[in-house]
Design a protein around this motif. Structure first.
Motif, mmCIF file in Angstrom:
data_model
loop_
_atom_site.group_PDB
_atom_site.id
_atom_site.type_symbol
_atom_site.label_atom_id
_atom_site.label_comp_id
_atom_site.label_asym_id
_atom_site.label_seq_id
_atom_site.Cartn_x
_atom_site.Cartn_y
_atom_site.Cartn_z
ATOM 1 N N LYS A 20 -51.130 61.650 2.574
ATOM 2 C CA LYS A 20 -50.472 61.437 1.281
ATOM 3 C C LYS A 20 -51.111 62.310 0.212
ATOM 4 C CE LYS A 20 -49.400 56.594 2.362
ATOM 5 N NZ LYS A 20 -49.572 55.186 1.928
ATOM 6 N N GLU A 22 -51.992 62.118 -3.026
ATOM 7 C CA GLU A 22 -52.178 61.168 -4.116
ATOM 8 C C GLU A 22 -53.673 60.900 -4.304
ATOM 9 O OE1 GLU A 22 -51.488 57.194 -1.327
ATOM 10 O OE2 GLU A 22 -50.017 57.718 -2.858
ATOM 11 N N ARG A 42 -45.865 61.848 2.029
ATOM 12 C CA ARG A 42 -45.576 61.234 0.719
ATOM 13 C C ARG A 42 -46.333 61.955 -0.389
ATOM 14 N NH1 ARG A 42 -47.512 57.386 -2.836
ATOM 15 N NH2 ARG A 42 -45.951 56.030 -3.778
#
Length: 250
Positions: A20, A22, A42
């Motif tokens: 991810k 993030e 993601r």
């Protein structure tokens, strides 16, 4: 890590196991982020808050699949160069036009310059929110793999197997051709002889008995020839005796 101290213009995180994009700190100086060969599925919807000056993002060879997954990149106001090569998303219908439509500041996508013609086409294609939503739904449709039916053992047994005929079987087939009642049967048997392949479902007379009869006929024919050979000398000898007898009488 040291690079989280906002000291670099470029950071390369390639060849890791990142899933991810993030949980990043504020990096006001960062302009280029390279994250090739990871497993990213993601992207943080608020990524632009942490990377306000990011202009180049390379996500080659990751696992982004659907168009909606790149929507978070709209939060990057200065993004001009983007690579999504070797992601499944690139195979979606209208992928390139969708990305151009969403990322207004983009100049290069997948190492190809974005043309004005493409911007106009993207604007026309996604003129309404309904069209955009429809494109997202379409991209989320997965192609179902074509199932190859499994052939059961019973079906395999029902399928006639092909084998090469033995010499005895060839003799039996020839006999069957002679005794055939229809032209179709004659043609089928002749085809078997020419191809040299014997279908397992082909019914022909008993091979052992057929070959036995042929052998017996052959054996019977031998004495007949010998008898004919014996008869001929005997006839000649009798003819000579008759001639001698006639001379004695004279």
């Amino acid at each position: 890590m040291d690079f989280w101290q906002d000291q670099f213009d470029t950071i390369d995180l390639s060849d890791n196991e990142i899933v991810k994009l993030e949980n990043m700190p504020h990096l006001n100086r960062l302009g280029t982020l390279i994250i090739n060969n990871n497993r990213i599925t993601r992207i943080n919807p608020n990524i632009g808050e942490f990377l306000p000056k990011l202009h180049t993002l390379v996500l080659t060879n990751n696992r982004l699949v659907n168009l909606v997954e790149i929507d978070p990149l709209t939060s990057l106001p200065k993004l001009q160069f983007l690579s999504l090569l070797d992601n499944s998303i690139t195979k979606k219908p209208n992928y390139r036009l969708y990305v151009i439509h969403k990322l207004k500041s983009l100049r290069v996508l997948d190492f190809k310059k974005v043309k004005n013609k493409e911007r106009m086409e993207a604007a026309s294609l996604f003129a309404s929110e309904e069209m955009e939503e429809e494109a997202k739904k379409e991209s989320m449709k997965t192609l179902m793999p074509v199932e190859v039916p499994n052939v059961s053992e019973e079906e395999e047994q029902q399928t006639p197997k092909v084998v090469a005929p033995t010499p005895e079987q060839i003799i039996a087939i020839k006999a069957a051709i002679v005794n055939s009642q229809t032209l179709e049967e004659v043609a089928r048997l002749e085809k078997v002889l020419k191809s040299g392949q014997l279908p397992a479902d082909l019914k022909i007379p008993d091979y052992d008995s057929g070959s036995k009869d042929v052998k017996e006929n052959d054996e019977k024919m031998v004495p007949d020839v010998e008898n004919e050979a014996d008869v001929e000398p005997n006839n000649v000898e009798n003819q000579k005796n008759d001639e001698l007898a006639a001379m004695e009488q004279d």
